[in-house]
Structure formats: structure tokens, C-alpha cells
Design a protein around this motif. Sequence first.
Motif, PDB file in Angstrom:
ATOM      1  N   LYS A 327      42.967  99.244   3.752  1.00 37.04           N
ATOM      2  CA  LYS A 327      42.254  98.011   3.452  1.00 37.04           C
ATOM      3  C   LYS A 327      43.170  96.820   3.663  1.00 37.04           C
ATOM      4  CE  LYS A 327      38.767  99.593   0.120  1.00 37.04           C
ATOM      5  NZ  LYS A 327      38.180  99.349  -1.226  1.00 37.04           N
ATOM      6  N   LEU A 328      42.558  95.643   3.864  1.00 36.34           N
ATOM      7  CA  LEU A 328      43.337  94.416   3.998  1.00 36.34           C
ATOM      8  C   LEU A 328      43.713  93.876   2.623  1.00 36.34           C
ATOM      9  CD1 LEU A 328      41.368  92.484   6.784  1.00 36.34           C
ATOM     10  CD2 LEU A 328      43.389  93.926   7.051  1.00 36.34           C
ATOM     11  N   GLY A 329      44.682  92.988   2.621  1.00 36.61           N
ATOM     12  CA  GLY A 329      45.092  92.331   1.382  1.00 36.61           C
ATOM     13  C   GLY A 329      46.592  92.324   1.195  1.00 36.61           C
ATOM     14  N   GLY A 330      47.285  93.338   1.763  1.00 34.01           N
ATOM     15  CA  GLY A 330      48.732  93.375   1.641  1.00 34.01           C
ATOM     16  C   GLY A 330      49.176  93.376   0.195  1.00 34.01           C
ATOM     17  N   ILE A 331      50.118  92.508  -0.120  1.00 37.80           N
ATOM     18  CA  ILE A 331      50.706  92.479  -1.462  1.00 37.80           C
ATOM     19  C   ILE A 331      49.664  92.094  -2.510  1.00 37.80           C
ATOM     20  CG2 ILE A 331      51.446  90.065  -1.514  1.00 37.80           C
ATOM     21  CD1 ILE A 331      53.561  93.114  -2.581  1.00 37.80           C
ATOM     22  N   THR A 332      48.624  91.327  -2.121  1.00 40.20           N
ATOM     23  CA  THR A 332      47.605  90.956  -3.103  1.00 40.20           C
ATOM     24  C   THR A 332      46.790  92.165  -3.541  1.00 40.20           C
ATOM     25  OG1 THR A 332      46.084  90.352  -1.314  1.00 40.20           O
ATOM     26  CG2 THR A 332      47.382  88.574  -2.316  1.00 40.20           C
ATOM     27  N   ARG A 333      46.709  93.189  -2.706  1.00 34.53           N
ATOM     28  CA  ARG A 333      45.976  94.397  -3.078  1.00 34.53           C
ATOM     29  C   ARG A 333      46.889  95.487  -3.616  1.00 34.53           C
ATOM     30  NH1 ARG A 333      40.992  96.152  -1.900  1.00 34.53           N
ATOM     31  NH2 ARG A 333      40.723  94.642  -0.209  1.00 34.53           N
ATOM     32  N   TYR A 334      48.027  95.694  -2.951  1.00 36.91           N
ATOM     33  CA  TYR A 334      48.874  96.837  -3.277  1.00 36.91           C
ATOM     34  C   TYR A 334      50.087  96.474  -4.134  1.00 36.91           C
ATOM     35  CZ  TYR A 334      46.019  99.081   0.271  1.00 36.91           C
ATOM     36  OH  TYR A 334      44.946  99.573   0.973  1.00 36.91           O
ATOM     37  N   GLY A 335      50.301  95.192  -4.391  1.00 36.82           N
ATOM     38  CA  GLY A 335      51.430  94.799  -5.211  1.00 36.82           C
ATOM     39  C   GLY A 335      51.052  94.051  -6.471  1.00 36.82           C
ATOM     40  N   ILE A 336      49.791  93.599  -6.547  1.00 35.28           N
ATOM     41  CA  ILE A 336      49.306  92.878  -7.737  1.00 35.28           C
ATOM     42  C   ILE A 336      48.266  93.755  -8.424  1.00 35.28           C
ATOM     43  CG2 ILE A 336      48.071  90.844  -8.549  1.00 35.28           C
ATOM     44  CD1 ILE A 336      49.316  89.273  -6.254  1.00 35.28           C
ATOM     45  N   PRO A 337      48.471  94.103  -9.684  1.00 35.52           N
ATOM     46  CA  PRO A 337      47.560  95.031 -10.362  1.00 35.52           C
ATOM     47  C   PRO A 337      46.148  94.467 -10.511  1.00 35.52           C
ATOM     48  CG  PRO A 337      49.635  94.800 -11.557  1.00 35.52           C
ATOM     49  CD  PRO A 337      49.619  93.726 -10.523  1.00 35.52           C
ATOM     50  N   GLU A 338      45.215  95.403 -10.704  1.00 38.89           N
ATOM     51  CA  GLU A 338      43.800  95.021 -10.820  1.00 38.89           C
ATOM     52  C   GLU A 338      43.513  94.169 -12.041  1.00 38.89           C
ATOM     53  OE1 GLU A 338      40.151  96.432  -9.333  1.00 38.89           O
ATOM     54  OE2 GLU A 338      40.897  98.467  -9.650  1.00 38.89           O
ATOM     55  N   TYR A 339      44.307  94.311 -13.094  1.00 34.83           N
ATOM     56  CA  TYR A 339      44.024  93.493 -14.268  1.00 34.83           C
ATOM     57  C   TYR A 339      44.296  92.010 -14.002  1.00 34.83           C
ATOM     58  CZ  TYR A 339      49.087  93.438 -15.214  1.00 34.83           C
ATOM     59  OH  TYR A 339      50.445  93.258 -15.106  1.00 34.83           O
ATOM     60  N   ARG A 340      44.998  91.715 -12.905  1.00 41.46           N
ATOM     61  CA  ARG A 340      45.195  90.320 -12.496  1.00 41.46           C
ATOM     62  C   ARG A 340      44.259  89.936 -11.353  1.00 41.46           C
ATOM     63  NH1 ARG A 340      51.108  89.115 -10.880  1.00 41.46           N
ATOM     64  NH2 ARG A 340      50.264  86.984 -10.785  1.00 41.46           N
ATOM     65  N   LEU A 341      44.059  90.830 -10.386  1.00 41.33           N
ATOM     66  CA  LEU A 341      43.211  90.553  -9.227  1.00 41.33           C
ATOM     67  C   LEU A 341      42.391  91.804  -8.915  1.00 41.33           C
ATOM     68  CD1 LEU A 341      42.256  88.845  -6.861  1.00 41.33           C
ATOM     69  CD2 LEU A 341      44.327  89.492  -5.600  1.00 41.33           C
ATOM     70  N   PRO A 342      41.151  91.873  -9.400  1.00 41.00           N
ATOM     71  CA  PRO A 342      40.307  93.051  -9.168  1.00 41.00           C
ATOM     72  C   PRO A 342      40.030  93.281  -7.682  1.00 41.00           C
ATOM     73  CG  PRO A 342      39.419  91.697 -10.943  1.00 41.00           C
ATOM     74  CD  PRO A 342      40.509  90.890 -10.281  1.00 41.00           C
ATOM     75  N   ASP A 343      39.978  94.553  -7.289  1.00 32.77           N
ATOM     76  CA  ASP A 343      39.704  94.899  -5.897  1.00 32.77           C
ATOM     77  C   ASP A 343      38.369  94.337  -5.422  1.00 32.77           C
ATOM     78  OD1 ASP A 343      42.063  96.189  -5.503  1.00 32.77           O
ATOM     79  OD2 ASP A 343      41.268  98.225  -5.624  1.00 32.77           O
ATOM     80  N   LYS A 344      37.357  94.366  -6.282  1.00 33.52           N
ATOM     81  CA  LYS A 344      36.030  93.911  -5.869  1.00 33.52           C
ATOM     82  C   LYS A 344      36.032  92.418  -5.535  1.00 33.52           C
ATOM     83  CE  LYS A 344      34.327  93.083 -10.607  1.00 33.52           C
ATOM     84  NZ  LYS A 344      33.285  93.435 -11.604  1.00 33.52           N
ATOM     85  N   VAL A 345      36.882  91.649  -6.223  1.00 32.62           N
ATOM     86  CA  VAL A 345      37.002  90.216  -5.922  1.00 32.62           C
ATOM     87  C   VAL A 345      37.675  90.032  -4.568  1.00 32.62           C
ATOM     88  CG1 VAL A 345      38.090  88.055  -6.633  1.00 32.62           C
ATOM     89  CG2 VAL A 345      37.037  89.555  -8.347  1.00 32.62           C
ATOM     90  N   LEU A 346      38.755  90.760  -4.349  1.00 30.79           N
ATOM     91  CA  LEU A 346      39.473  90.665  -3.073  1.00 30.79           C
ATOM     92  C   LEU A 346      38.590  91.136  -1.930  1.00 30.79           C
ATOM     93  CD1 LEU A 346      42.184  89.908  -1.814  1.00 30.79           C
ATOM     94  CD2 LEU A 346      42.952  92.257  -2.223  1.00 30.79           C
ATOM     95  N   ASP A 347      37.834  92.209  -2.150  1.00 35.10           N
ATOM     96  CA  ASP A 347      36.930  92.724  -1.116  1.00 35.10           C
ATOM     97  C   ASP A 347      35.908  91.663  -0.711  1.00 35.10           C
ATOM     98  OD1 ASP A 347      38.175  95.181  -1.127  1.00 35.10           O
ATOM     99  OD2 ASP A 347      36.724  96.137  -2.459  1.00 35.10           O
ATOM    100  N   TRP A 348      35.328  90.977  -1.705  1.00 33.23           N
ATOM    101  CA  TRP A 348      34.314  89.974  -1.417  1.00 33.23           C
ATOM    102  C   TRP A 348      34.908  88.823  -0.612  1.00 33.23           C
ATOM    103  CZ3 TRP A 348      33.019  84.872  -1.988  1.00 33.23           C
ATOM    104  CH2 TRP A 348      31.670  84.531  -1.883  1.00 33.23           C
ATOM    105  N   GLU A 349      36.112  88.425  -0.984  1.00 31.29           N
ATOM    106  CA  GLU A 349      36.753  87.302  -0.302  1.00 31.29           C
ATOM    107  C   GLU A 349      37.094  87.653   1.141  1.00 31.29           C
ATOM    108  OE1 GLU A 349      39.093  83.820  -1.916  1.00 31.29           O
ATOM    109  OE2 GLU A 349      40.514  85.478  -2.044  1.00 31.29           O
ATOM    110  N   ILE A 350      37.672  88.826   1.347  1.00 34.37           N
ATOM    111  CA  ILE A 350      38.070  89.211   2.701  1.00 34.37           C
ATOM    112  C   ILE A 350      36.851  89.471   3.577  1.00 34.37           C
ATOM    113  CG2 ILE A 350      39.172  91.076   4.008  1.00 34.37           C
ATOM    114  CD1 ILE A 350      41.314  91.180   1.846  1.00 34.37           C
ATOM    115  N   GLU A 351      35.784  90.020   2.998  1.00 35.46           N
ATOM    116  CA  GLU A 351      34.560  90.244   3.762  1.00 35.46           C
ATOM    117  C   GLU A 351      34.049  88.941   4.363  1.00 35.46           C
ATOM    118  OE1 GLU A 351      30.476  92.651   2.934  1.00 35.46           O
ATOM    119  OE2 GLU A 351      30.856  90.927   1.615  1.00 35.46           O
TER     120      GLU A 351
END
Length: 706
Positions: A327-351
Motif C-alpha cells: 500500500k502507499l503511504g510510506g512512513i505515514t502508514r508503516y511508521g506512524i501507529p494507527e492510534y495517531r493516523l488510522p489506515d482508513k483515513v489514509l486510504d481515503w486520502e490517497i484514493e
Amino acid sequence: MTVAILVMLGIGATCGIILSVASKVFYVYEDPRIGEVEYFLAGANCGGCGFAGCGAAAVAIVEGKAKPGICVAADSEAAVNIANVMGVDPGTAEPMKSLNACSGGDRAADKFVYNGAMSCSAMSALYGGKRVCSIGCMGMGDCIQSCQFDAIHMGPDGYPVVDESYCVGCGACEAVCPKGLLSVKTMSQRLLVFNQDDQALAPCQQTCPAEIDIPRYIRLIREGDYEGAVHTIRERNPLLLSCGRVCPHPCEEYCRRGLEDEAVSINQLKRFVADYEMNSGRRFPIACAPDTGKRVAIVGGGPAGVSCAYFLRRLGHHPTIYEAMSKLGGITRYGIPEYRLPDKVLDWEIEGILNLGIDVHYNTRIGEDFTIQSLRDEGYEAIFMGIGAWKDYTLGIKGEDLKGVWQGINFLSTVADHPEKRISVGRRAAVVGGGNSAIDCVRTLLRLGCEEVYIVYRRTRKEMPANEVEIVAAEHEGIKFQFLAAPTRVIDDGQGNVKGLEYLQMELGEPDASGRRRPVPVEGSETILDVDMVISAISQQPEISFMENEADKENIEITRWNTFDNDPETLQCSVPYLFTGGDVATGPSLVVDAIGGGRRAARSIHQYITGEEVQGSPKSLRKQHISESLFDSVPGVIPSKRTPMPELPVAERIDSMIEVDQVISEADAKHESNRCLNCCRVCYNPDVVSIAPSIEACEEGSRNAA
């Protein structure tokens, strides 16, 4: 009769010969493109373009003195057709719009009384104008007088306001403004404007790594124009949902209100409008320039790569992202925990970004599945390197190879990449480091079931580089801090497992190059911390071993920090087709820095692939500050409580990855936006909060609405 006919025929033949010779002698060539171009113009002969008529405009276009989109009466389709006739980039067919950069109006103090000719040009000739603001609007309205289309009017605060729905981009207002405050640009040009020292910029905007027009989007929130606020942010930052959650908001350190009161909660307002769009049920439209057909390869789908791709696509080009992960996102997905940045939020933004027409190749790793050279062979006209910094630094102490020892980014990415699996953690753990990654590790350990977690840091709390709000949150969750402690070895239990962490106690000496006091070991102070898990989170660097197999490796310069050497203004590398941004260009930095780097690189790539000279923005600030805009005090400010960050109670969040920080209410957003002083370089609104509701009233309104 016969003679008369012959005479007439002779005269006619003679005239024909003379005319034939004259046509050769006095022949005037007219470029056939002039007629084709004029055919696509509106035929209004209105003069709004600045030329005498459509014929003159057509000549100017063919001679390169005007762009295909010059006609103010024709539509964008006509401009595209003209661009095709001229054989130029259709992106030049974008409509022009006027923009006023100054919101200072008549707020700046006067340095003398002016009773001369009531025009901006006349006032400017007298010591640069009567106001103390060297860059601000004169307020006499020369631009309003020049506009033939009623697109500009004098706003209530004493500065011209442009109505884009009426603006035809003729440029008359820009031509008459003696301060250069009004500029007529296409959407693409506006996307690529960088902060300059001669612009009207508030200190917060000067500080923002993404250079967002902060006062403008806060003003739009205050006016209830949430869609306009989102568009304003997106001109500089496509990841506003992510930044609204993880940005440490360095802009707030330079908020003028903070000199007398508490700084405006700029980042909470950004998150408010970002979440507003996400929860509105629709995506706000994002305009893109006409297609150019030019292809660019983006290596790495983190914040720098995604941002670069976003801006290139909006400029009409065709970026393709090559991403090593699923998946896309880099450090925002794989280095920042979900309790700070939920995957579903990042998914919506990147989509929403990919929907613009950006292609992605997932699970494709440079050095294994492709090379820089293979991308060149595929026909990409430029390549952007945004691979990030994924290689953890080790502590360099004995016992780091024991079972139970992790590196920070490796630990966080493992948790993020396998959310369905619960990683086995120790009962007591120590995380070495004082940055955001270290804080993320300790708070994640708690959520995975670790009973007791320590931060081990060689300086004091004051010197910790982590965000203050993250440190406070860790304290609330029960994290223990072992300050002035430098690890010396990881202790083995005899079976290859971690039994403890030995450290030396430290004391602070003289400041080092970073300005922080250097830790000095206290001899004989060895202490053992009883833990069965250790995580090293002291920093990272890019992993560039793939360069060994690159055909052009001798020409691609790498620094001693494993970053790509580049021009810091253009981000162009030592080979002209290669550009870079984010951590692989600067070393580990903020997400918002990577976003700013992606936009800066997109500008340079656009110049490169369109045949322009790759050059930086003149008078570029690059996060430096305009000295006259920095104040020691701000008289007249009425104190007003800063909106607190709403968050889940510790008891509700500690056992799961549910998002901790919540979005503020609309009432609180109105209150917080009213706290903004609407600064414009040297002016501000000291009493603006007198019309704002109190935070208590906002909270009462929220409760009543609920």
C-alpha cells in the motif's frame, strides 16, 4: 471595333504582367497559422486581451508574444485548439485568474499624511507610500479602475477582493499595481509559487514547510467556506488529513497571538476542514491542467512521492508510482501507529489523489524488480526518488543480536504491516531514544500488552526532540522515563534472550552543535534496568544498496549520510533527469517537510520535461523569516482561551489502536478561527476576538446541539 478589342486585351495583358511581377517583388508572407489561430478566437474584438483585436492577438500568439489561452472571451477548448495549432504544450491553455496576495488593507499604521493624487502609482512614488508596511496594498484602487469586467471591488477591510467568477485574466490589474501584489496566473502557476522575501506573508506561512496560506484558510473557516479552505490547503499540501493528525505544527511557534496569549491551534483547524470533507459524503473537485502526455517515474509512495505525483498530475503530466510495499503511504502508514493516523483515513486520502489519474505498481522494489536505468529505458522523461529513510541506526553495544531486541522503524512497520497478528512483546520493555519514533514505540507496546514500558534517553525531558503533545500523552498513559541514561550493553539471560539493559548515568555538559547540552558519562554509575525487550529508536537513514547495480552510479552523487546529493533549491541531482525529496534528500525529517519537498521537486521536474531552465524560485525564503515580520510584542490582543485538543480518556484507548486525538466541533472551529489575528507581514487584528464567542459558550452550544 476590332482594334478597340485588341487594345483592351493588350492593356489587360500588360496590367496582368505588371501585377504578376509586383506580386513577386512586393510579396509579403503571412504565416498560415495566423488564420487558423484567429478562427478559434471568439471574434469579439473586445480588446480584453490587451491587443487591438482578434487579428492582432492571433499574430501575437504566432510570434510567441502571447499564450494560447490569451482570449478572455473564448473557452478553454478554444485555447486547447490554438495550442494544437501552435504545437505547444496544451497545459499552456489553462485560463488565467487574478490573485491578491495582500490582506493587510488599511490596518498598517501611517507614517505620514498623504493629500496628493488619489492613485496607488502616485502614492507609491512618494517614499514608497504612506503606510509603514513596505509590501502592503496602497488601497487607492488603481486595479479596480483598470478592470473592465467588474472582477475586483474594494473589500470592507480596505484591500481589493477578486471575484474569480468574473475575472478573465486580462492582466490589467497586475499591470497597474505598483507593489506587484496582484498577479495573474494559471492554476498550474499558482500551485508552484514558493514563498519569497518580497511577498505579503504572515510569520506562520513563512514557517510552514509546505508554505500553506494559513491566514487565508483560517479566514475561510471563519466565514463558513469550508470547501474554499480545503482548496487553499490543497494548493500546497495534498495530505491534509494526515498532516492534521501528525504534523508538529512548527507554524504555531511563530503565531503572533502566542507572544501575548496562546498560539492559534492552526493544525486543529486544518484537521477540522479535512475531516469535514471526508465526512461530507463527497469529494471536493480537484482541477488538473490539460494532458501533456509526458511521463514521470516516482520511486517510493511515501508523503514525498505521493505529493510529487499529485502536483505533477495537476500540472497535466502522467506520473507512475513504484512502491515496494502493498500500500502507499510510506512512513505515514508503516511508521506512524494507527492510534495517531488510522489506515482508513489514509486510504481515503490517497484514493482521492490516485483518482486524478495516477498509476501505481505495488510490491515493486528498486534494485530487485527495476532499476533507475530500466525506467529510463521505458521512456520516462524524469525520475523522482522518494524512498525515505527505512534503515535504523543501531546502538553499537554488546547484545544487540539477542532475541527480543528490535529496531524502531522495523518494529513499527511490522506491527502496521500485520495488524491481524498480535506481535509477541515482553512483560517489561525499554525503548532507547527521545524522538517521535521512540514515543510511538512505547505507546504501541502498551497497546500490545506490555505491562511496564520505559523511555531511556541520554538527556533530560527538556531536550527531547519528540512533539510535546506526544510526550504528555505518553506520560498520561503511564510510560516511565529514565533520563540521563546512555545504554552500554544488553544483558543475556544465558539462552540468547534479553534479561536487562545496562546504562551509564549521565550529566549535562556544554552545548553541542545542535545547541543542546552534551551528555557526559558519570564514571562508575553503571545501572541495570530489568527488562526482557529492548527497542532502539535513535534515528534512521536511507537504504541505498541498490545503487551498486546502477549503470549511472558513477555520476549519481551520494552523501556520507546515504542521501542523494542535490541542489537544495531545485532538488535536482547530479544527473539532470533525477530529482529527489523527503528523507532520502534531507535525512529523517517531518512528514510536512517531505510534502514540501515533493512539491518543490514537482516544480523542477515540470521545468525539466517542458524544456525550461531548471531554476529555483527567485528570492526564495525556504523557511527563513522576513525580519520586519517578527515582533517582540503584539499590543492590543484580548486574551482568549485556546481550544483544547479533544482526546479519548486513557482507560478507553490503552488496550486498542483506536484513534486517540479527536476532531474539534464546528463551534470550537469557529471560536478558534476567530482567535486568528489575520496577520499580513506587519499588520494584524488585535481586537478580532472581541466578536468571538467564548470557549464556554461554544461548548454549551455543542452540548445543546447534541
